[in-house]
Design an enzyme around this catalytic site. Structure first.
Site, mmCIF file in Angstrom:
data_model
loop_
_atom_site.group_PDB
_atom_site.id
_atom_site.type_symbol
_atom_site.label_atom_id
_atom_site.label_comp_id
_atom_site.label_asym_id
_atom_site.label_seq_id
_atom_site.Cartn_x
_atom_site.Cartn_y
_atom_site.Cartn_z
ATOM 1 N N SER A 8 0.864 -1.147 -0.045
ATOM 2 C CA SER A 8 0.019 -0.024 -0.138
ATOM 3 C C SER A 8 1.052 1.085 -0.119
ATOM 4 O O SER A 8 2.165 1.218 0.704
ATOM 5 C CB SER A 8 -0.863 -0.001 1.338
ATOM 6 O OG SER A 8 -1.598 1.370 1.226
ATOM 7 N N HIS A 9 0.354 2.270 -0.554
ATOM 8 C CA HIS A 9 1.077 3.492 -0.211
ATOM 9 C C HIS A 9 1.205 4.038 1.179
ATOM 10 O O HIS A 9 2.105 4.892 1.650
ATOM 11 C CB HIS A 9 0.303 4.780 -1.004
ATOM 12 C CG HIS A 9 0.423 4.539 -2.564
ATOM 13 N ND1 HIS A 9 0.024 3.702 -3.308
ATOM 14 C CD2 HIS A 9 1.062 5.754 -3.248
ATOM 15 C CE1 HIS A 9 0.411 3.937 -4.485
ATOM 16 N NE2 HIS A 9 0.848 5.337 -4.759
ATOM 17 N N SER A 10 0.517 3.478 2.028
ATOM 18 C CA SER A 10 0.491 3.693 3.377
ATOM 19 C C SER A 10 0.858 2.811 4.049
ATOM 20 O O SER A 10 0.234 1.516 4.103
ATOM 21 C CB SER A 10 -0.967 4.403 3.688
ATOM 22 O OG SER A 10 -1.095 4.035 5.228
#
Lengths: 131, 210
Positions: A8-10
């Site tokens: 994930s980007h996060s």
């Protein structure tokens, strides 16, 4: 066991999904979070993803679940950097990252067959939540 | 014809110009993307800058490979794997070379274009890096075919890249976050094409000084 890598980007999303999957499918899973950049920003890191795939791999194969945009591109690049024997047993699943990860982790707890994993991911992609 | 000292100067200048344009690139990306292009590219090139000493004196292939791996591991956004793949693919055609010629330059550019096409599953007209890079490559190749020298060829490549950047204002984004905007992306300049133009301009500036 098929290993899972959550891209994930996060970092919080990736770690949160891992927690959720442990809760739903049991603590024995091979599931590694690969979220965010190495300096804690929102983003993806192909090197982190590659290392995570190697960590998740125990001989049976690795399925990658990714969110959007560059997470797919970074995962593809990570796969190209793998040793051939791991690479040919690794795939990226086209499925929503949360729903897909839960479905796939449950499947990984009962099957070592990548085809079963892919089927679970596909079902998660099309399952309606409100009928 | 071009030795590896020039490459170090080019990479240093690319970093300087990208970092100087950090806010500009981020502002372009704020309008149609996720407002991180300048920040991501600056992060990447700052990390590359920190490796300049280590790259000094190495051959073209290993220097470009170091740039590629550094961008891949530090950028964070889509431009990391895209530019990383471009540098990585370019590095393969000049492996072990301390000096390169026109043919090597064309091959490097061609590999960079093909690498980005493959990685981004994209082509000219999608409002991406390729809208600056492909015209630049075509202009460079044509200039060499017409017998022009390297300085002139890169001057023409820079002009073509700038035209490509301007062209991105007229087209709909087909890739990335900007593609969610559909027709509303028209009128806005693509940040990726812009950073490509800055990098090609950076090559020129060094060639003109040498």
């Amino acid at each position: 066991m098929i290993g899972l890598v959550i891209v994930s980007h996060s970092n919080k999303i990736a770690e949160g999904i891992v927690d959720l999957c442990y809760e739903m499918a049991g603590k024995d899973l091979n599931i590694i979070p690969a979220g965010g950049t190495s300096d804690g920003r929102i983003g993806t890191d192909p090197i982190l993803i590659k290392d995570s795939i190697e960590k998740a791999y125990d001989g049976d194969g690795v399925a990658i679940l990714a969110d959007i945009g560059s997470s797919i591109m970074s995962s593809e690049l990570a796969m190209e950097m793998l040793e051939d024997d791991i690479k040919k047993k690794t795939c990226i699943l086209d499925t929503p990252i949360v729903e897909g990860s839960i479905a796939v982790s449950v499947q990984a707890s009962i099957s070592k067959d990548m085809e079963d994993i892919k089927r679970a991911a596909e079902e998660a992609r099309t399952t309606r939540k409100i009928s | 014809m071009c030795n590896s000292n020039i490459l170090i100067k080019i990479i240093e200048n690319m970093g300087k110009n990208i970092i100087e344009n950090k806010d500009y690139l981020t502002e372009l990306d704020r309008v149609i993307g996720d407002a991180d292009h300048g920040i991501n590219m600056s992060k990447g090139f700052s990390a590359v800058d920190a490796k300049l000493d280590e790259m000094n004196g190495k051959d073209w292939g290993s220097t470009l490979k170091t740039v590629a791996m550094t961008l891949i591991s530090t950028v964070g956004g889509a431009s990391g794997p895209l530019y990383g793949t471009a540098f990585l693919r370019a590095s393969t055609v000049v492996d072990g070379k301390m000096e390169i010629d026109k043919e090597d330059i064309i091959n490097m550019f061609e590999q960079a274009v093909e690498g980005i096409k493959m990685r981004g599953k994209s082509d000219k007209g999608d409002k991406t890096i390729l809208d600056a890079l492909i015209p630049a490559f075509e202009a460079l190749k044509l200039a060499y075919e017409e017998g022009k020298d390297t300085k002139t060829a890169f001057k023409m490549a820079e002009e073509a890249a700038l035209e490509g950047v301007e062209y991105t204002k007229d087209i709909i984004a087909k890739k990335g976050r900007a593609s969610y905007l559909g027709e509303r992306s028209i009128g806005h300049q693509d940040p990726g094409a812009t950073s490509t133009y800055i990098m090609i301009k950076s090559i020129n500036e060094v060639l003109e000084q040498n």
